[in-house]
Design an enzyme around this catalytic site. Sequence first.
Site, short mmCIF file in Angstrom:
data_model
loop_
_atom_site.label_atom_id
_atom_site.label_comp_id
_atom_site.label_asym_id
_atom_site.label_seq_id
_atom_site.Cartn_x
_atom_site.Cartn_y
_atom_site.Cartn_z
N SER A 182 81.72 63.49 -10.11
CA SER A 182 80.58 64.70 -10.42
C SER A 182 79.30 64.27 -10.31
CB SER A 182 80.93 65.19 -11.87
OG SER A 182 80.94 64.23 -12.80
N HIS A 210 85.71 69.38 -9.06
CA HIS A 210 84.53 69.56 -8.14
C HIS A 210 85.24 69.74 -6.70
CE1 HIS A 210 80.90 69.19 -10.46
NE2 HIS A 210 81.62 68.43 -11.36
N LYS A 241 83.67 76.14 -12.05
CA LYS A 241 82.32 75.70 -10.99
C LYS A 241 82.70 76.82 -9.90
CE LYS A 241 82.99 71.26 -12.95
NZ LYS A 241 81.88 71.17 -14.13
C1 PLP Z 1 84.96 65.86 -12.89
C2 PLP Z 1 85.08 66.99 -13.94
N1 PLP Z 1 86.24 67.19 -14.62
C3 PLP Z 1 86.20 68.18 -15.44
C4 PLP Z 1 85.16 68.76 -15.80
C5 PLP Z 1 85.23 69.95 -16.99
O1 PLP Z 1 85.27 71.26 -16.51
P1 PLP Z 1 84.87 72.50 -17.05
O2 PLP Z 1 83.44 72.60 -17.09
O3 PLP Z 1 85.77 73.55 -16.73
O4 PLP Z 1 85.28 72.25 -18.61
C6 PLP Z 1 83.87 68.56 -15.19
C7 PLP Z 1 82.62 69.40 -15.65
O5 PLP Z 1 81.66 69.03 -15.65
C8 PLP Z 1 83.90 67.66 -14.31
O6 PLP Z 1 82.74 67.40 -13.66
#
Ligand code: PLP
Length: 393
Positions: A182, A210, A241
């Site tokens: 991310s 992502h 997202k």
């Molecule tokens: C790699 C990754 N996994 C999981 C998440 C968590 O997702 P959510 O925003 O739906 O809780 C994020 C969000 O920041 C992320 O970047």
Amino acid sequence: MRSDPLGYLSTELDVLKQQGLYRTLRVLEGEQKAKTTFDHRQVVNLSSNNYLGLTTHPLLRERALEATRRLGVGSGSVRSIAGTMDIHMELERRLAVFKNTEAVVVFQSGFAANAGTVAAVLSKDDVVISDELNHASIIDGCRLSRAAIKVFPHKDAAAARRIVAELPAAQRKLLITDGVFSMDGDLGALPALCDIAEEFGCIMMVDDAHASGVFGRNGRGTIDHFSMHGRVDIQVGTLSKAIGALGGYVAGSRALVEFLYHRARPFLFSTSHPPAVAAACIAALDVLEQDPQIIDRLWENTRFFKSGLQTLGFNTGLSESPITPVIVGDGALAMKLSDRLFQEGVFAQGIAFPTVARDKARVRTIVTATHTRDELQFALDVFAKVGRELSIL
Ligand SMILES: Cc1ncc(COP(=O)(O)O)c(C=O)c1O
């Protein structure tokens, strides 16, 4: 008079201020769109994960409103008591078809999906082998599971293999990577890690937060992108997202999903989505299936903007996705760059330690399918101006 037992928090905040790392929350005054208003300033928005512009898509909006009129605003319970509505089940069925797996369970967020799943499937005698840049929700899940945690250097599959090879054959092992990282926008070492998982009998897990809606056919994610169907035991995706709403999900076998129905703590102990959220997510899947050109537009914009930053001379790291970091090193400089960009009409969030390593501070940019060329060119011109002003270029 009672002394303030939380006084140390103010001291820590003062330290952040002295270091130039103190952040105020930018407030969005309107819709989450490519060009919008934060803190009374109109900006080109390069900070949202709204990859496909679905947060404001007419179909999602309409279906969410229809579900609210028909079913109300809340589900009223956790899934395992009275909070499983037929619209939740429909979303899980649709996602399972989309991901080409036996079953899917939906969580309240991607964070809950990762943390709840890792903590449920492992216990204290087990071991996790985890990429050093995996998301915080994976790290928290590992800690909650009480399993031993072995970290391998970023994307270094050979190092991961060495760690796995030294572990007792009978010990349960979970090999885990982000599909897209991310903060750097590069892809996990998926094919090589799947080989290792198969060689040593590890559970293979990928967090495709992502990648959902971005990589693979119709946005099916990195497993589809790398043609790895059937080789990843646990696939996590997010609905927060590119899908434009809120939530996370785990795709895998029917047994995995039923086990999580019984053991995943966020599933058992936190109320399920309002019907409007589930309806919007189902509508998003319709959009991905019927209008995949939206993903082509995302990638055209990604190529244009990424190559523009690189031509200007910025360090964009190893990004392979619409997430393009502009790495400047020092945390205070990253925050300064972000502030100056904002004053000039571009919102790109500064990111510093502990989210990234101390010497890898950056501003992080994400383009969307809905940015116009003029907006992206404007942003590049502002990056050039501010980059020179701060002697980054
Ligand atoms: C790699 C990754 N996994 C999981 C998440 C968590 O997702 P959510 O925003 O739906 O809780 C994020 C969000 O920041 C992320 O970047």
